[in-house]
Enzyme design. Sequence first.
Site, PDB file in Angstrom:
ATOM      1  N   HIS A 177      -0.045 -21.116   0.230  1.00 35.55           N
ATOM      2  CA  HIS A 177       0.978 -20.113   0.507  1.00 35.55           C
ATOM      3  C   HIS A 177       1.788 -19.737  -0.728  1.00 35.55           C
ATOM      4  CE1 HIS A 177      -0.048 -21.173   4.569  1.00 35.55           C
ATOM      5  NE2 HIS A 177       0.786 -20.269   5.064  1.00 35.55           N
TER       6      HIS A 177
ATOM      7  N   TYR B 193       0.831  -1.207   0.000  1.00 33.09           N
ATOM      8  CA  TYR B 193       0.000   0.000   0.000  1.00 33.09           C
ATOM      9  C   TYR B 193       0.860   1.248   0.000  1.00 33.09           C
ATOM     10  CZ  TYR B 193       0.895   0.762   4.996  1.00 33.09           C
ATOM     11  OH  TYR B 193       1.500   1.016   6.199  1.00 33.09           O
TER      12      TYR B 193
ATOM     13  N   LYS C 258       6.459  -1.854   2.178  1.00 28.46           N
ATOM     14  CA  LYS C 258       5.231  -1.229   2.696  1.00 28.46           C
ATOM     15  C   LYS C 258       4.091  -2.205   2.449  1.00 28.46           C
ATOM     16  CE  LYS C 258       3.084   3.307   3.215  1.00 28.46           C
ATOM     17  NZ  LYS C 258       3.174   3.363   4.670  1.00 28.46           N
TER      18      LYS C 258
ATOM     19  N   GLU D 231      12.268   2.288  14.238  1.00 29.23           N
ATOM     20  CA  GLU D 231      11.338   3.351  13.832  1.00 29.23           C
ATOM     21  C   GLU D 231      10.136   3.295  14.768  1.00 29.23           C
ATOM     22  OE1 GLU D 231       9.788   2.581   9.861  1.00 29.23           O
ATOM     23  OE2 GLU D 231       9.825   0.422  10.220  1.00 29.23           O
TER      24      GLU D 231
ATOM     25  N   ARG E 274      -6.740 -20.967  -1.472  1.00 33.94           N
ATOM     26  CA  ARG E 274      -5.703 -20.729  -0.469  1.00 33.94           C
ATOM     27  C   ARG E 274      -4.514 -21.682  -0.610  1.00 33.94           C
ATOM     28  NH1 ARG E 274      -3.883 -21.946   4.463  1.00 33.94           N
ATOM     29  NH2 ARG E 274      -3.298 -20.213   5.829  1.00 33.94           N
TER      30      ARG E 274
ATOM     31  N   ARG F 225       8.232   4.144  -4.642  1.00 28.27           N
ATOM     32  CA  ARG F 225       8.229   3.191  -3.520  1.00 28.27           C
ATOM     33  C   ARG F 225       7.205   2.082  -3.773  1.00 28.27           C
ATOM     34  NH1 ARG F 225       7.324   5.336   2.510  1.00 28.27           N
ATOM     35  NH2 ARG F 225       5.237   5.655   1.682  1.00 28.27           N
TER      36      ARG F 225
HETATM   37  C1  LIG Z   1       6.410   1.737   9.733  1.00 29.60           C
HETATM   38  C2  LIG Z   1       6.428   3.087   9.082  1.00 29.60           C
HETATM   39  N1  LIG Z   1       7.592   3.775   9.056  1.00 29.60           N
HETATM   40  C3  LIG Z   1       7.652   4.997   8.498  1.00 29.60           C
HETATM   41  C4  LIG Z   1       6.536   5.605   7.943  1.00 29.60           C
HETATM   42  C5  LIG Z   1       6.637   6.958   7.333  1.00 29.60           C
HETATM   43  O1  LIG Z   1       6.581   6.890   5.920  1.00 29.60           O
HETATM   44  P1  LIG Z   1       6.084   8.116   5.038  1.00 29.60           P
HETATM   45  O2  LIG Z   1       6.989   9.274   5.376  1.00 29.60           O
HETATM   46  O3  LIG Z   1       6.249   7.680   3.645  1.00 29.60           O
HETATM   47  O4  LIG Z   1       4.668   8.379   5.421  1.00 29.60           O
HETATM   48  C6  LIG Z   1       5.312   4.918   7.937  1.00 29.60           C
HETATM   49  C7  LIG Z   1       4.118   5.526   7.350  1.00 29.60           C
HETATM   50  O5  LIG Z   1       3.035   5.058   7.448  1.00 29.60           O
HETATM   51  C8  LIG Z   1       5.265   3.624   8.515  1.00 29.60           C
HETATM   52  O6  LIG Z   1       4.119   2.910   8.542  1.00 29.60           O
END
Ligand SMILES: Cc1ncc(COP(=O)(O)O)c(C=O)c1O
Length: 302
Positions: free
Chosen positions: A114, A37, A159, A191, A112, A56
């Site tokens: 994997h 996403y 992501k 993070e 289903r 990205r």
């Molecule tokens: C785990 C994580 N790290 C960092 C970010 C920040 O990313 P961005 O600056 O692209 O929103 C997000 C944004 O949702 C995130 O889910």
Amino acid sequence: MHNLPEIPCYLNGEFTTLPHAKISVMDRGFIFGDGVYEVLPVYGGHPFRLAQHMARLDRSLGELRMANPLTRDQWSDIARSLIASYAQSKGVQPDQSDQMVYIQVTRGVAMRDHVMPKDIAPTVFVMTNAMRMPSDEDRRRGVACVTADDFRWEKAHIKSTSLLGSVFSRQISFDAGATETVMFRDNFLSEAAASNVWIVKDGTVCGTPKDNLVLEGIRYGLIEELCLAQGIGFALRRISREEVLAADEILLSSATKEVLSVTTLDGQAVGKGVPGPVYLKLHAAYQTAIAQSKAAAQTARE
Ligand SMILES: Cc1ncc(COP(=O)(O)O)c(C=O)c1O
């Protein structure tokens, strides 16, 4: 079930609204979280840093061994159409509307198993909503965060819609009445649940390396550019827990938080306990970057 609002969305070639958008129970996004996403911030009707978000999305899809089902122009057209419909539904012009566009691509529908099936059509979903900005008070006073171990998997750079680790992580801070959960892996900063984390020490902004343990937020590149333009030092390196606890300032960044000052961590004041000078500079420079991007998009359209 929540009653979903009549918000415009796009699903597999059709424009519809949330209550009417339906997918198969065998969608691999539903069964396995097998999808990716993006969340694009939209200011005055214009997506901000669209090219970087699209790049990205390509990287995330590549990690899932999936091709991007749409061209950049197609993504952009869908986003613009939803932005306009949403603005219209609120009775405002698109250029008066700040929104967040959410894009999701899953591997698609199959029985289903994997193993990644070949030759199935991906599911493509896009929706928009009003931008949820930090409150004026959060901007003025900064926000509280708590710390936790990073128990997520080792492919945090994708992501991916497999977000249970992030859901657990964010719930820790929610339960503590805090804004975010700052995570550590082996006592080094990774993070936060849905944001990148930055420390400021002696005037230099430090972030963690862009590796598989963090999502490279689109603000990574932006913050580096803003630091350069403002004469603020910038470095990416491993950051120990001790350094985080001794930081002059801590910042969060994400599409909706932009940059946000963290003024308490686990109940202890960060630095002087108020948003610091580097935050104030970066936040102002961020607002200028938004204004410039809106003006450039406006000129391109005329
Ligand atoms: C785990 C994580 N790290 C960092 C970010 C920040 O990313 P961005 O600056 O692209 O929103 C997000 C944004 O949702 C995130 O889910």
